[in-house]
Scaffold this active site. Structure first.
Site, PDB file in Angstrom:
ATOM      1  N   SER A 137       0.769  -1.128   0.010  1.00 54.62           N
ATOM      2  CA  SER A 137      -0.202  -0.053   0.055  1.00 54.62           C
ATOM      3  C   SER A 137       0.875   1.382  -0.017  1.00 54.62           C
ATOM      4  CB  SER A 137      -0.755  -0.009   1.336  1.00 54.62           C
ATOM      5  OG  SER A 137      -1.584   1.150   1.568  1.00 54.62           O
ATOM      6  N   TYR A 181      -1.797  -0.995  10.273  1.00 52.09           N
ATOM      7  CA  TYR A 181      -1.831  -1.107   8.894  1.00 52.09           C
ATOM      8  C   TYR A 181      -0.584  -0.838   8.193  1.00 52.09           C
ATOM      9  CZ  TYR A 181      -3.826  -1.233   4.255  1.00 52.09           C
ATOM     10  OH  TYR A 181      -4.077  -1.449   2.995  1.00 52.09           O
TER      11      TYR A 181
HETATM   12  P1  NAD Z   1     -11.585  -5.574   0.500  1.00 46.01           P
HETATM   13  O1  NAD Z   1     -11.885  -5.632   1.857  1.00 46.01           O
HETATM   14  O2  NAD Z   1     -12.721  -5.250  -0.262  1.00 46.01           O
HETATM   15  O3  NAD Z   1     -11.305  -6.795   0.108  1.00 46.01           O
HETATM   16  C1  NAD Z   1     -10.172  -7.826   0.787  1.00 46.01           C
HETATM   17  C2  NAD Z   1     -10.659  -9.319   0.678  1.00 46.01           C
HETATM   18  O4  NAD Z   1      -9.669  -9.987   1.329  1.00 46.01           O
HETATM   19  C3  NAD Z   1     -12.091  -9.821   0.951  1.00 46.01           C
HETATM   20  O5  NAD Z   1     -12.771 -10.595  -0.113  1.00 46.01           O
HETATM   21  C4  NAD Z   1     -11.709 -10.555   2.216  1.00 46.01           C
HETATM   22  O6  NAD Z   1     -12.822 -11.507   2.617  1.00 46.01           O
HETATM   23  C5  NAD Z   1     -10.539 -11.101   2.003  1.00 46.01           C
HETATM   24  N1  NAD Z   1      -9.814 -11.426   3.373  1.00 46.01           N
HETATM   25  C6  NAD Z   1      -9.651 -10.802   4.606  1.00 46.01           C
HETATM   26  N2  NAD Z   1      -9.320 -11.681   5.441  1.00 46.01           N
HETATM   27  C7  NAD Z   1      -8.862 -12.706   4.919  1.00 46.01           C
HETATM   28  C8  NAD Z   1      -8.371 -14.047   5.219  1.00 46.01           C
HETATM   29  N3  NAD Z   1      -8.048 -14.370   6.487  1.00 46.01           N
HETATM   30  N4  NAD Z   1      -8.178 -15.107   4.109  1.00 46.01           N
HETATM   31  C9  NAD Z   1      -8.418 -14.754   3.042  1.00 46.01           C
HETATM   32  N5  NAD Z   1      -9.258 -13.830   2.574  1.00 46.01           N
HETATM   33  C10 NAD Z   1      -9.444 -12.791   3.354  1.00 46.01           C
HETATM   34  O7  NAD Z   1     -10.180  -4.795   0.279  1.00 46.01           O
HETATM   35  P2  NAD Z   1      -9.485  -4.255  -1.144  1.00 46.01           P
HETATM   36  O8  NAD Z   1      -9.587  -2.792  -1.144  1.00 46.01           O
HETATM   37  O9  NAD Z   1      -9.866  -4.940  -2.274  1.00 46.01           O
HETATM   38  O10 NAD Z   1      -7.971  -4.611  -0.504  1.00 46.01           O
HETATM   39  C11 NAD Z   1      -7.156  -5.738  -1.457  1.00 46.01           C
HETATM   40  C12 NAD Z   1      -5.860  -5.494  -0.957  1.00 46.01           C
HETATM   41  O11 NAD Z   1      -5.385  -4.317  -1.303  1.00 46.01           O
HETATM   42  C13 NAD Z   1      -5.488  -5.518   0.487  1.00 46.01           C
HETATM   43  O12 NAD Z   1      -4.394  -6.107   0.926  1.00 46.01           O
HETATM   44  C14 NAD Z   1      -5.451  -4.107   1.053  1.00 46.01           C
HETATM   45  O13 NAD Z   1      -4.696  -4.036   2.379  1.00 46.01           O
HETATM   46  C15 NAD Z   1      -4.817  -3.395  -0.107  1.00 46.01           C
HETATM   47  N6  NAD Z   1      -4.720  -2.006  -0.378  1.00 46.01           N
HETATM   48  C16 NAD Z   1      -6.017  -1.751  -0.696  1.00 46.01           C
HETATM   49  C17 NAD Z   1      -6.129  -0.327  -0.715  1.00 46.01           C
HETATM   50  C18 NAD Z   1      -7.551   0.418  -1.092  1.00 46.01           C
HETATM   51  O14 NAD Z   1      -7.759   1.670  -0.958  1.00 46.01           O
HETATM   52  N7  NAD Z   1      -8.487  -0.065  -1.139  1.00 46.01           N
HETATM   53  C19 NAD Z   1      -5.157   0.808  -0.938  1.00 46.01           C
HETATM   54  C20 NAD Z   1      -3.977   0.005  -0.586  1.00 46.01           C
HETATM   55  C21 NAD Z   1      -3.614  -1.333  -0.470  1.00 46.01           C
END
Ligand code: NAD
Length: 266
Positions: A147, A160
């Site tokens: 991130s 985080y």
């Molecule tokens: P989201 O919450 O929409 O999706 C996350 C997914 O991970 C969900 O389907 C959830 O069920 C799954 N998950 C959670 N715990 C789990 C576990 N123990 N085992 C298996 N699956 C699990 O989030 P997102 O925004 O799609 O984020 C995806 C990735 O991108 C994450 O690693 C997040 O930290 C990273 N990220 C997101 C953003 C943002 O702004 N959305 C920014 C930077 C990084």
């Protein structure tokens, strides 16, 4: 011919959000996809939607914290598709709060998914990837979701951010180890900015609270943090990941690829 034709990919946290967009994109580019998550109903629907486009896609229940789940997923990948060529460690949780309000239990919960999950995924899948990678000019690929919070500090996101900083350096170390051992596996991290998924609601809520503003104003505030003046879309992360997984990125390893609309360029 797609750029990922007949490779096999496992995407963790692929039921929704960025992970679902990645699974869709890799499938569109020719990969066979294991859609892995703990949200079984949503994940099965995502896999069915992908399969309906004609791409082989299968849902697998995988809690990234559990070694036995990773081992079972590897057995499934081998049984269904003969191995594994791509691993996208995408599953993650976002939780925020000021330091004084953060429990040790919360710090460990975030790390158990965001750090342990990436560690276990890489360790358990590496044997299959090392074999699979021999078939492709650019080798096999691991992409870990870090991130911008793993690059710069963000108030209320210390736990985080620590987890995502760990992902950034774990990625580089494993890339170097693959080099030393001559494994045909490239390992890179992707650093999204603010992407409009369910997870972003955490930032929206925190911004509403901190600034005493309503939701549309909070969303605009967050969008304006990027010089491009908007949040990113999951598909804009997925396209970069597809590139990193392809032979077009054959000399890219140990890299951190920022996809943030210019947010960290300021
Ligand atoms: P989201 O919450 O929409 O999706 C996350 C997914 O991970 C969900 O389907 C959830 O069920 C799954 N998950 C959670 N715990 C789990 C576990 N123990 N085992 C298996 N699956 C699990 O989030 P997102 O925004 O799609 O984020 C995806 C990735 O991108 C994450 O690693 C997040 O930290 C990273 N990220 C997101 C953003 C943002 O702004 N959305 C920014 C930077 C990084």
């Amino acid at each position: 011919m797609g750029i990922l034709d007949v490779r096999t990919a496992l995407v963790s946290g692929a039921a929704r959000g960025i992970g679902a967009a990645v699974a869709r994109r890799l499938a569109r580019d020719g990969a066979r996809v294991l859609v892995a998550d703990i949200l079984d109903d949503v994940g099965q629907r995502t896999a069915r939607e992908i399969a309906a486009t004609g791409a082989p896609a299968v849902y697998v229940h995988l809690d990234v914290r559990r070694e036995e789940d990773w081992r079972a997923a590897c057995v499934l990948a081998r049984a269904l598709f003969g191995g594994l060529d791509i691993l996208v460690n995408n599953a993650g949780i976002g939780e925020g709060g000021f330091l004084e309000d953060t429990s040790l239990e919360q710090l460990h919960r975030i790390a158990s998914i965001n750090v342990d999950g990436v560690f276990l995924g890489m360790r358990e899948c590496l044997p299959l990837l090392s074999t699979g990678g021999k078939r492709w000019a650019g080798g096999a690929a691991i992409v870990n979701l870090s991130s911008v919070a793993g690059l710069i500090g963000s108030p209320r996101l210390h736990a985080y951010g620590a987890s995502k900083g760990a992902v950034r350096l774990m990625t580089k170390s494993v890339a170097l180890e693959c080099g030393i051992k001559k494994y045909p596996v490239r390992v890179n991290s992707v650093h999204p900015g603010i992407i409009d998924t369910d997870m972003v609601q955490l930032l929206v809520n925190g911004t509403m609270e901190a600034r005493a503003i309503d939701e549309p104003a909070a969303r605009k505030f967050l969008a304006d943090r990027a010089p491009m003046g908007r949040m990113g879309k999951p598909e804009e992360i997925a396209s970069v990941i597809a590139f990193l997984c392809s032979d077009d990125a054959s000399f890219v390893t140990g890299s951190e690829v920022v996809v943030d609309g210019g947010m960290t360029a300021q």
